[in-house]
Scaffold this motif. Structure first.
Motif, short mmCIF file in Angstrom:
data_model
loop_
_atom_site.label_atom_id
_atom_site.label_comp_id
_atom_site.label_asym_id
_atom_site.label_seq_id
_atom_site.Cartn_x
_atom_site.Cartn_y
_atom_site.Cartn_z
N LEU A 1 1.04 -1.06 -0.15
CA LEU A 1 0.04 0.03 0.15
C LEU A 1 1.11 1.18 -0.08
CD1 LEU A 1 -2.94 1.01 0.15
CD2 LEU A 1 -2.63 1.03 2.62
N LEU A 2 0.77 2.02 -1.13
CA LEU A 2 1.96 3.04 -1.43
C LEU A 2 1.11 4.45 -1.64
CD1 LEU A 2 4.29 0.88 -3.80
CD2 LEU A 2 4.91 1.64 -1.24
N PRO A 3 1.64 5.30 -0.79
CA PRO A 3 1.13 6.79 -1.04
C PRO A 3 1.87 7.36 -2.43
CG PRO A 3 2.73 6.80 0.64
CD PRO A 3 2.64 5.34 0.22
N ILE A 4 1.14 7.98 -3.07
CA ILE A 4 1.43 8.70 -4.20
C ILE A 4 1.01 10.24 -4.43
CG2 ILE A 4 -0.30 7.52 -5.57
CD1 ILE A 4 1.50 7.52 -8.07
N THR A 5 1.97 11.19 -4.39
CA THR A 5 1.64 12.61 -4.36
C THR A 5 2.35 13.26 -5.60
OG1 THR A 5 1.47 12.51 -2.27
CG2 THR A 5 1.76 14.56 -3.12
N ASN A 6 1.66 13.71 -6.28
CA ASN A 6 2.15 14.55 -7.42
C ASN A 6 3.05 13.64 -8.44
OD1 ASN A 6 2.09 16.35 -9.35
ND2 ASN A 6 3.59 17.73 -8.12
N GLY A 7 2.59 12.46 -8.69
CA GLY A 7 3.28 11.62 -9.42
C GLY A 7 2.67 10.58 -10.14
N ALA A 8 3.51 9.71 -10.92
CA ALA A 8 2.76 8.66 -11.71
C ALA A 8 3.24 7.26 -11.41
CB ALA A 8 3.12 9.00 -13.34
N VAL A 9 2.32 6.53 -11.46
CA VAL A 9 2.62 4.72 -11.42
C VAL A 9 2.02 4.24 -12.68
CG1 VAL A 9 0.63 4.69 -9.71
CG2 VAL A 9 2.58 3.08 -9.78
N VAL A 10 2.86 3.27 -13.24
CA VAL A 10 2.47 2.31 -14.21
C VAL A 10 2.65 0.87 -14.08
CG1 VAL A 10 2.88 1.99 -16.67
CG2 VAL A 10 2.60 4.32 -15.86
N THR A 11 1.89 0.04 -14.15
CA THR A 11 2.15 -1.30 -14.06
C THR A 11 2.35 -1.97 -15.52
OG1 THR A 11 1.87 -1.67 -11.85
CG2 THR A 11 1.57 -3.83 -13.24
N SER A 12 3.08 -2.77 -15.87
CA SER A 12 3.15 -3.58 -16.91
C SER A 12 3.16 -4.82 -16.67
CB SER A 12 4.16 -3.41 -17.92
OG SER A 12 4.41 -3.98 -19.01
N GLY A 13 2.29 -5.89 -17.13
CA GLY A 13 2.21 -7.46 -16.70
C GLY A 13 1.84 -8.26 -17.91
N ASP A 14 2.56 -9.47 -17.65
CA ASP A 14 2.18 -10.41 -18.94
C ASP A 14 1.35 -11.56 -18.25
OD1 ASP A 14 3.92 -12.16 -17.35
OD2 ASP A 14 5.04 -12.94 -18.95
N TYR A 15 0.89 -11.31 -17.23
CA TYR A 15 0.16 -12.83 -16.61
C TYR A 15 -1.17 -13.22 -17.20
CZ TYR A 15 -1.13 -8.38 -14.23
OH TYR A 15 -1.58 -7.19 -13.84
N GLU A 16 -1.61 -12.36 -18.07
CA GLU A 16 -2.79 -12.85 -18.97
C GLU A 16 -2.45 -13.06 -20.47
OE1 GLU A 16 -5.31 -9.58 -18.21
OE2 GLU A 16 -5.92 -10.10 -16.55
N LYS A 17 -1.29 -12.93 -21.02
CA LYS A 17 -0.91 -13.10 -22.40
C LYS A 17 0.49 -13.58 -22.23
CE LYS A 17 -3.99 -9.39 -24.56
NZ LYS A 17 -3.79 -8.18 -25.45
N TYR A 18 0.46 -14.78 -22.57
CA TYR A 18 1.94 -15.38 -22.65
C TYR A 18 1.83 -16.74 -23.25
CZ TYR A 18 0.37 -18.24 -18.80
OH TYR A 18 -0.27 -19.11 -17.68
N VAL A 19 2.93 -17.42 -23.76
CA VAL A 19 2.76 -18.81 -24.36
C VAL A 19 4.00 -19.48 -23.39
CG1 VAL A 19 1.95 -18.19 -26.66
CG2 VAL A 19 4.61 -18.09 -26.16
#
Length: 326
Positions: free
Chosen positions: A226-244
């Motif tokens: 659980l992380l506070p975020i003030t005047n910034g950006a957070v982006v997550t990239s994941g592959d757990y739904e699309k992979y071979v």
């Protein structure tokens, strides 16, 4: 090029004495956008949300490679033929993208759009492509063949068949621009969530910081941070739904533009940065670079942090990030 996680949960107070949060969800740039603003009433909120919508739509018209009338499409049509004069805004975006390509040794590359789509992640693949097919798939990819002329504001793709695309940076850039516009319009607090590319400013009406809860994709029922975020950006990239998976090796849908092979070893990368554009690009890059190289690069960058989850569910974080597990 990448799948965006839906494991963010925005935690905020709904009511406060003078101000409230107002949220609208809609489809923009082919993706889900959640636009949240703090305002005194719905009239003010809707006016500001519409400002953000119009700005995001403007960005889409500028950078879309699907719109035949966009400047990006004009650049692609003239690959190997002529330089194309573009708006300074698009020129600067491409210039910054090339800077990230250099920073990541080509792990991030907007010319990935030139890649042949030989990998399928819909369950139809029965065998890996041949080495020859993989090599051919990336033969037209290469950020060093994107030639910029700053004096004339032109962009030239050196080789015929080259294409550029902003799938790994466009939504983050749009979120940044919408945020900047709303701040200039006097909106004191809000969130632009572009399918997981989140950009925040200000605080909740209660005075508390906005917070994001991040779950482990292997066990989505539990929040591990659980992380506070003030005047910034957070982006997550994941592959757990699309992979071979071949020979017990799991291959991500995120392809290394340098080699044509999918990334492996990581299932989720979350990046915290001042701008969503940069966080967007770095999240994809870390997948491609791998845990060790990715962490090493992030630890050298000021005001950038990341959390990586590998295929075994292990959580690896950059040097200075603090995780509240309570």
């Amino acid at each position: 090029m990448k799948s965006l996680t839906t494991t963010f949960f925005i935690l905020f107070s709904i009511f406060c004495a003078a101000q409230q949060t107002y949220k609208q969800t809609l489809k923009l740039m082919g993706s889900r956008f959640d636009i949240t603003v703090v305002a005194v009433d719905s009239i003010e909120a809707n006016k500001n949300i519409n400002l953000a919508i119009n700005e995001i739509s403007r960005i889409e018209r500028l950078i879309s490679s699907w719109d035949k009338n966009s400047q990006t499409s004009e650049i692609n049509r003239n690959a190997g033929i002529n330089p194309i004069k573009v708006d300074k805004e698009l020129f600067n975006l491409i210039e910054r993208a090339l800077g990230i390509s250099k920073l990541t040794d080509g792990a991030f590359d907007i010319s990935y759009a030139s890649m042949d789509r030989i990998w399928k992640f819909d369950g139809s693949m029965e065998a890996m492509p041949t080495k020859q097919e993989v090599n051919a798939s990336v033969s037209k990819v290469g950020f060093k063949n994107i030639i910029l002329d700053k004096t004339n504001s032109t962009v030239f793709l050196k080789n015929k068949g080259m294409k550029i695309g902003f799938g790994a940076i466009g939504k983050g850039y749009a979120a940044d621009k919408a945020k900047d516009l709303l701040i200039s319009a006097g909106v004191t607090s809000g969130i632009i969530n572009a399918s997981g590319d989140m950009n925040t400013w200000g605080k909740q009406p209660s005075g508390e910081e906005w917070k994001v809860a991040i779950t482990n994709p292997i066990n989505k029922s539990k929040v591990f941070a659980l992380l506070p975020i003030t005047n910034g950006a957070v982006v997550t990239s994941g592959d757990y739904e699309k992979y071979v998976k071949f020979d017990n090796t799991r291959y991500s849908h995120i392809i290394d533009p340098r080699t044509g092979y999918p990334a492996s070893g990581i299932i989720s990368v979350t990046v915290f940065a001042p701008k969503a554009e940069l966080a967007d690009a770095l999240a994809t890059s870390i997948f491609v670079m791998g845990i060790d190289s990715g962490l090493d690069r992030i630890n050298q960058l000021p005001k950038i942090e990341c959390i990586i989850i590998d295929t075994e569910g292990n959580i690896i974080k950059s040097k200075h990030i603090k995780i509240d597990r309570s």
